[in-house]
Design a protein around this motif. Structure first.
Motif, PDB file in Angstrom:
ATOM      1  N   VAL A  93       1.988   8.902  -7.752  1.00  0.00           N
ATOM      2  CA  VAL A  93       2.686   7.815  -7.072  1.00  0.00           C
ATOM      3  C   VAL A  93       3.405   6.905  -8.074  1.00  0.00           C
ATOM      4  O   VAL A  93       2.803   6.461  -9.050  1.00  0.00           O
ATOM      5  CB  VAL A  93       1.679   7.003  -6.226  1.00  0.00           C
ATOM      6  N   LEU A 101       7.421  10.859  -1.245  1.00  0.00           N
ATOM      7  CA  LEU A 101       6.929  11.955  -0.390  1.00  0.00           C
ATOM      8  C   LEU A 101       7.714  12.179   0.901  1.00  0.00           C
ATOM      9  O   LEU A 101       7.744  13.276   1.421  1.00  0.00           O
ATOM     10  CB  LEU A 101       5.449  11.696  -0.044  1.00  0.00           C
ATOM     11  N   HIS A 158      -1.413  10.693   6.942  1.00  0.00           N
ATOM     12  CA  HIS A 158      -0.802  10.656   5.600  1.00  0.00           C
ATOM     13  C   HIS A 158      -0.221  12.036   5.264  1.00  0.00           C
ATOM     14  O   HIS A 158       0.928  12.140   4.842  1.00  0.00           O
ATOM     15  CB  HIS A 158      -1.844  10.231   4.566  1.00  0.00           C
TER      16      HIS A 158
HETATM   17  C1  LIG Z   1      -1.015   7.562  -9.464  1.00  0.00           C
HETATM   18  C2  LIG Z   1      -1.585   8.085  -8.173  1.00  0.00           C
HETATM   19  N1  LIG Z   1      -2.628   7.460  -7.611  1.00  0.00           N
HETATM   20  C3  LIG Z   1      -3.151   7.915  -6.449  1.00  0.00           C
HETATM   21  C4  LIG Z   1      -2.631   9.029  -5.845  1.00  0.00           C
HETATM   22  C5  LIG Z   1      -3.196   9.539  -4.509  1.00  0.00           C
HETATM   23  N2  LIG Z   1      -2.240   9.191  -3.482  1.00  0.00           N
HETATM   24  C6  LIG Z   1      -1.339  10.086  -3.030  1.00  0.00           C
HETATM   25  S1  LIG Z   1      -0.301   9.441  -1.901  1.00  0.00           S
HETATM   26  C7  LIG Z   1      -1.088   7.939  -1.973  1.00  0.00           C
HETATM   27  C8  LIG Z   1      -0.648   6.802  -1.107  1.00  0.00           C
HETATM   28  C9  LIG Z   1       0.792   6.523  -1.230  1.00  0.00           C
HETATM   29  O1  LIG Z   1       1.109   5.506  -0.322  1.00  0.00           O
HETATM   30  P1  LIG Z   1       2.554   4.896  -0.239  1.00  0.00           P
HETATM   31  O2  LIG Z   1       3.100   4.678  -1.613  1.00  0.00           O
HETATM   32  O3  LIG Z   1       2.491   3.717   0.643  1.00  0.00           O
HETATM   33  O4  LIG Z   1       3.434   6.063   0.406  1.00  0.00           O
HETATM   34  P2  LIG Z   1       3.245   6.831   1.798  1.00  0.00           P
HETATM   35  O5  LIG Z   1       2.385   8.025   1.513  1.00  0.00           O
HETATM   36  O6  LIG Z   1       2.623   5.896   2.771  1.00  0.00           O
HETATM   37  O7  LIG Z   1       4.618   7.233   2.190  1.00  0.00           O
HETATM   38  C10 LIG Z   1      -2.123   7.960  -2.885  1.00  0.00           C
HETATM   39  C11 LIG Z   1      -3.005   6.811  -3.178  1.00  0.00           C
HETATM   40  C12 LIG Z   1      -1.549   9.671  -6.481  1.00  0.00           C
HETATM   41  N3  LIG Z   1      -0.978  10.753  -5.955  1.00  0.00           N
HETATM   42  N4  LIG Z   1      -1.028   9.173  -7.623  1.00  0.00           N
END
Ligand SMILES: Cc1ncc(C[n+]2csc(CCOP(=O)(O)OP(=O)(O)O)c2C)c(N)n1
Length: 332
Positions: A101, A50, A229
């Motif tokens: 993710v 992201l 976030h």
């Molecule tokens: C498979 C999946 N599970 C849950 C989500 C919801 N979700 C979107 S971003 C996120 C957190 C991601 O955290 P991280 O990998 O640490 O990256 P950051 O956003 O902190 O850069 C979650 C749980 C998703 N998009 N895909």
């Protein structure tokens, strides 16, 4: 780094004004983004998560293209089908991210495995993820394959210590994220993700190794998600923002680099502000251009699935074309 900072601030303002739908910033993570991007070469592939739009911008994606993709207008190469903040750039080998993710990490390793099979010595695939992403099965499958196949990839975890509301302490019992690579026989490095020179050094080591044919490296870049976030989140509801202030202040990667450059005599006092002002003017011009572009033509809805749209798709398109069209609030 300033370009990311300024662009993010403008995009968040647009989101709050209801002019774009959604945004995810990389504030406080610019050193990890730019330090790693600077290592990449044009022949490399980038598979982002992201917060790496800045890698695409560094490699040549234009601000106009980035903003077109956020608006989903007729100039958007993905024809308005992706969420905002999921940019891509075919020319600069910057692959669009998936919202799911970690699904991108097997893709990154697969691209690197394909490079190796094709005998493409000297090319590297950079695969990015967040700390939360390293808890997903896809991460473990991908790192295992990277280790076994000795694929020429650099897997980079921007450990910003939060996965939405889940802190790093609840994410894993492992002492560091980097350790997760070791279990799969993949060399792992942990670096200060807010020091752009340390990031460059660590990622350059990993990329040089991959280019030589000596296999993958897992790089953990320790940073902090200073912002929410995304524009849909309010972190004050689940974390102590006095900690955030430390990262926003003295640990800010841009401030750290600025101090270094000024001390070396490579940046004059006030120069940072002048650079930021110029970037902001450029971003505002690009916003004005992109906001004036209409949404993608209705016909694009049925493109890119079949070489020739089927009769059923054409019939459905005709039915929509005859119906009323609601104007999106994001297209003025
Ligand atoms: C498979 C999946 N599970 C849950 C989500 C919801 N979700 C979107 S971003 C996120 C957190 C991601 O955290 P991280 O990998 O640490 O990256 P950051 O956003 O902190 O850069 C979650 C749980 C998703 N998009 N895909």
């Amino acid at each position: 780094m300033l370009r990311i900072r300024v662009t993010d601030a403008r995009m968040m303002a647009l989101q709050r004004q209801g002019r774009i739908g959604f945004y995810g910033e990389a504030v406080g993570q610019e050193a990890a983004v730019v330090g790693s991007a600077a290592v990449s070469e044009p022949q490399d592939w980038i598979v982002p998560a992201l917060r790496e739009a800045g890698v695409g911008l560094y490699r040549g994606m234009t601000t106009d293209s980035y903003i077109a993709q956020i608006y989903g207008n007729a100039a958007d190469p993905t024809k308005g089908r992706q969420m905002p903040c999921h940019p891509c750039d075919r020319e600069h080998q910057y692959v669009v991210m998936s919202s799911c993710v970690s699904t991108q990490i097997p893709h990154a390793v697969g691209i690197a495995m394909a490079m190796k099979i094709a005998g493409d010595r000297g090319k590297v695939c950079f695969g990015y993820m967040g700390d939360g992403g390293t808890s997903e099965g896809d991460f473990h499958v991908a790192v295992n394959f990277a280790g076994v196949s000795k694929a020429p990839c650099v897997l980079i975890c921007q450990n910003n210590q939060w996965a939405i509301s889940t802190p790093g302490t609840l994410q894993t019992a492992a002492e560091t994220i980097a350790l997760k690579g070791v279990g799969y026989g993949v060399e792992a490095i942990r670096a200060d993700g807010n020091d752009v020179l340390a990031v460059y050094h660590a990622v350059a080591y990993a990329a040089d190794k991959a280019r030589r044919g000596d296999g993958p490296t897992f790089v953990e870049l320790l940073t902090y998600r200073v912002s929410a976030h995304t524009s849909s989140d309010d972190p004050s509801r689940y974390r102590d923002e006095s900690v955030t202030e430390i990262w926003r202040g003295q640990r800010d990667p841009i401030r750290r680099l600025e101090t270094y450059l000024v001390k070396r005599g490579w940046l004059a006092a006030g120069e940072r502000e002048a650079i930021a002002e110029q970037i902001e003017a450029d971003v505002r011009d690009a916003i004005a251009r992109q906001e004036a572009i209409a949404p993608p033509a209705l016909e694009t809805l049925i493109e890119d699935v079949f070489e020739e749209p089927t009769w059923l798709l054409r019939e459905q398109l005709a039915a929509i074309a005859d119906g009323p069209r609601v104007k999106s609030p994001h297209h003025r």
